[in-house]
Scaffold this motif. Sequence first.
Motif, short mmCIF file in Angstrom:
data_model
loop_
_atom_site.label_atom_id
_atom_site.label_comp_id
_atom_site.label_asym_id
_atom_site.label_seq_id
_atom_site.Cartn_x
_atom_site.Cartn_y
_atom_site.Cartn_z
N ASN A 66 5.26 5.67 7.68
CA ASN A 66 5.04 4.29 7.23
C ASN A 66 5.80 4.00 5.94
N VAL A 67 5.77 4.95 5.02
CA VAL A 67 6.48 4.77 3.74
C VAL A 67 7.99 4.64 4.01
N ALA A 68 8.49 5.50 4.90
CA ALA A 68 9.94 5.51 5.19
C ALA A 68 10.41 4.21 5.85
N GLU A 69 9.49 3.47 6.47
CA GLU A 69 9.87 2.20 7.10
C GLU A 69 10.19 1.11 6.08
N VAL A 70 9.78 1.33 4.81
CA VAL A 70 9.99 0.31 3.77
C VAL A 70 11.30 0.61 3.03
N ARG A 71 12.31 -0.22 3.28
CA ARG A 71 13.67 0.04 2.75
C ARG A 71 13.68 0.28 1.24
N GLU A 72 12.92 -0.56 0.50
CA GLU A 72 12.95 -0.48 -0.98
C GLU A 72 12.35 0.83 -1.49
N LEU A 73 11.54 1.49 -0.68
CA LEU A 73 10.86 2.71 -1.15
C LEU A 73 11.60 3.98 -0.74
N ARG A 74 12.53 3.84 0.21
CA ARG A 74 13.20 5.05 0.73
C ARG A 74 13.96 5.85 -0.33
N PRO A 75 14.58 5.18 -1.32
CA PRO A 75 15.27 5.98 -2.35
C PRO A 75 14.35 7.01 -3.02
N GLN A 76 13.04 6.72 -3.09
CA GLN A 76 12.12 7.66 -3.73
C GLN A 76 11.89 8.91 -2.88
N LYS B 82 -2.86 23.94 8.94
CA LYS B 82 -3.75 22.83 9.34
C LYS B 82 -2.95 21.74 10.06
N GLN B 83 -2.91 21.83 11.39
CA GLN B 83 -2.06 20.94 12.20
C GLN B 83 -2.45 19.46 12.08
N GLU B 84 -3.76 19.20 12.19
CA GLU B 84 -4.24 17.81 12.12
C GLU B 84 -3.86 17.18 10.79
N LEU B 85 -4.00 17.95 9.73
CA LEU B 85 -3.65 17.48 8.39
C LEU B 85 -2.16 17.14 8.33
N HIS B 86 -1.34 18.02 8.85
CA HIS B 86 0.12 17.79 8.83
C HIS B 86 0.47 16.51 9.58
N ARG B 87 -0.18 16.33 10.74
CA ARG B 87 0.11 15.12 11.54
C ARG B 87 -0.24 13.85 10.75
N ASN B 88 -1.41 13.85 10.13
CA ASN B 88 -1.83 12.67 9.38
C ASN B 88 -0.90 12.38 8.20
N MET B 89 -0.49 13.44 7.50
CA MET B 89 0.38 13.26 6.33
C MET B 89 1.75 12.73 6.75
N LEU B 90 2.29 13.28 7.83
CA LEU B 90 3.62 12.85 8.29
C LEU B 90 3.57 11.43 8.86
N GLY B 91 2.46 11.09 9.52
CA GLY B 91 2.30 9.71 10.02
C GLY B 91 2.36 8.73 8.87
N LEU B 92 1.67 9.05 7.80
CA LEU B 92 1.68 8.20 6.61
C LEU B 92 3.09 8.09 6.02
N LEU B 93 3.80 9.22 5.92
CA LEU B 93 5.15 9.18 5.34
C LEU B 93 6.11 8.40 6.23
N ASN C 205 0.83 -1.21 0.00
CA ASN C 205 0.00 0.00 0.00
C ASN C 205 0.86 1.26 0.00
N CYS C 206 2.01 1.19 0.68
CA CYS C 206 2.96 2.33 0.66
C CYS C 206 3.45 2.58 -0.77
N GLU C 207 3.73 1.48 -1.47
CA GLU C 207 4.21 1.60 -2.86
C GLU C 207 3.12 2.21 -3.75
N MET C 208 1.87 1.77 -3.52
CA MET C 208 0.76 2.34 -4.29
C MET C 208 0.67 3.85 -4.07
N PHE C 209 0.84 4.26 -2.82
CA PHE C 209 0.78 5.69 -2.49
C PHE C 209 1.80 6.47 -3.33
N LEU C 210 3.01 5.94 -3.41
CA LEU C 210 4.05 6.63 -4.19
C LEU C 210 3.74 6.58 -5.68
#
Length: 768
Positions: free
Chosen positions: A599-609, A586-597, A563-568
């Motif tokens: 998750n993406v950053a936890e995936v080694r293969e996706l970090r180069p992107q 918009k603080q709540e928005l920023h929190r949600n977006m950074l929380g999602l990122l 799902n992280c890959e799909m997001f990218l």
Amino acid sequence: LKMASDSPESLMALCTDYCLRNLEETLCYLLDNETLRLHPDIFLPSEICDKLVNEYVELVKTDSIFEPHESFFTLFSDPRSTRLARIHLREQIVQDQDLEAIKKQDLVELYLTNCEKLTAKSLQTLVSFSHTLISLSLFGCCNIFYEEENPGGCEDDCLVNPTRQVLVKDFTFEGFSRLRFLNLGRLIEGVNVETLLRPLASLAALDLSGIQLNDVGFLTQWKDSLVSLVLYNMDLSEEHIQVIAQLRKLRHLDISRDHLSSYYKFKLTRRVLSLFVEHLVNLTSLDISGHTMLENCTIPSMEEKMGQTSIEPAKSSIAPFRGLKRPLQFLGLFETSLCRLTHIPAYKVSGDKNEEQVLNAIEAYTEHRPEITSRAINLLFDIARIERCSQLLRALQLVITALKCHKDDKNIQVTGSAALFYLTNSEYRMEQSVKLRRQVIQVVLNGMESYQEVTVQRNCCLTLCNFSIPEELEFQYRRVNELLLNILNQSRQDESIQRIAVHLCNALVCQVDNDHKEAVGKMGFVMTMLKLIQKKLADKTCDQVMEFSWSALWNITDETPDNCEMFLNYSGMKLFLECLKEFPEKQELHRNMLGLLGNVAEVRELRPQLMTSQFISVFSNLLESKADGIEVSYNACGVLSHIMFDGPEAWGICEPPREEVVKRMWAAIQSWDINSRRNINYRSFEPILRLLPQGISPVSQHWATWALYNLVSVYPDKYCPLLIKEGGIPLLKDMIKMASARQETKEMARKVIEHCSNFKEENMDTSR
């Protein structure tokens, strides 16, 4: 305390359901890959076969996942292996060839309800059952007296003259010697009812609902046998009344009508009711719903209000009923003024005065009178909304039954779904069993599937919000997600439905297993949320839909690399940057977006992107953000910690320099209050723990240790056991021994170990 209706299904019901869902693995095999055949060594008695057929009809009607079999009825073609006795078939499910397949059976009871696909071919099949049939219903089978006729008679001519429908006029119930109960409700105009019925020697029950007959004198041929007569929506006259008065054996008489359906000349009078009471001495049930009273049938109002409410005929507020020998079992007064009187001589009354009367109306009219039922459910809706329902379980069961029975009736779906919303809210929660609540969910999803209409969709979505999500919806997880995504993918959307649907989607992917998240991801969840975000961006609107969409993406990408890959792949990062720019406050928005990122950053293969100057600069700047407490800064640091973990050689950019970002990360972590209460929910520490046993990025190690220290300090009951269970303590101990680890990180690690150790001691079981 065991709740009503929470008893388990019978073994018979469970086995029937299993066999029907797995016919090829249980009772049958496939002949030539298409036709079902019963295994030759199987013999099933009527008790089982009836249930299989009736449950099959129910499943086809109410379960969208259940696949009907074209050759299902052929399984019952041979009475030597399968016996049928009492079957109830409904709507489009049954066709001429299905009845034809079972014509060798000795049927005793055959109910065909609204089977519009049946033609005159099935009339001939009915003759096969004539020697055994006792009970027959053809209610709403509007085409069963029509046959196809080719006027030309040759094949070539058919191309010019397609077949036309011709009314069959020569069919009668000749030979149906045992037939006692017959329902011809909504019979097509043009059929001569008198001729049709004349051969029947001794009818006990006859339903002629919705049929207009000027002369019913022929009914007197059964004056010694007829105990039940239904003439719903028949426009009556004085002649009709005189005939009815001769049917002295009648115990149930229904002359009710839908007062909205058309203009009726006939008006009910005091004399007519007195005539019934005088001549029909066996009457236990009478329905006069919808009638206008021509003259006053009631006693004076002063007398009417005196004394305790009574059902004794002598005290009846309806004067003609004072002549009754005993109270009626049932009296239908729905949509008449009489139902509001004080003393009504009946144990059960249908009307609109109170909850009891309304529930009686729903119960009495659901099967064959949806037009009346929808109005009764509307009254129940008002009761549930304004007052408190005192018969909750009965009300729920009746609404569920009506919604199941009339899946394609818009009025019932609208009123029923609205009533369900109020009947399932939190104040009634304790009275409802798991089984009952699951039945509610099933009919709500049926409604969502059948109707794209805004009111039904909104009512259904709102009702789902009354349930614990995802727990209570897990048994229908895939189906409910598909339906919600379908709503959100429609080009024109109602704002309120969109908001509720996104909220539900978010709740459904929160706190569920990864395989659930992957399955929902494959349904197009990520793409749907990104489309919603894009639309809101174009409108320059940051509302609940926008925030819920990012929150849902945060949840669905948690430990789910696909799902992280799909997001990218679907330009998620572009939308992230645009939202950040468009909505800087918009603080709540920023929190949600950074929380999602995160998750993406936890995936080694996706970090180069993520390794671009633009992205790294944005994450670095967000380290100083004070939005939503420490959450945005914390999540930005988390993203960078995973990127740093890949080492200097993975840092493929010149600006900003790696050392400068590391410095800013240290400064951010040191600025956070260790006792900060958090707006985050970890199901696993695995992504954090993997940052501990390494020397390549001490700042990542420090962020991970800070995260653990904060969580076990502020929420020890939740996070100490999780850390111990996932093997965090040995990893922290090893890290303390590492030369590369910073002293302050080691100090913090010792405090984490100490916290968990104290927690274990405090929670040890000291009971003997």
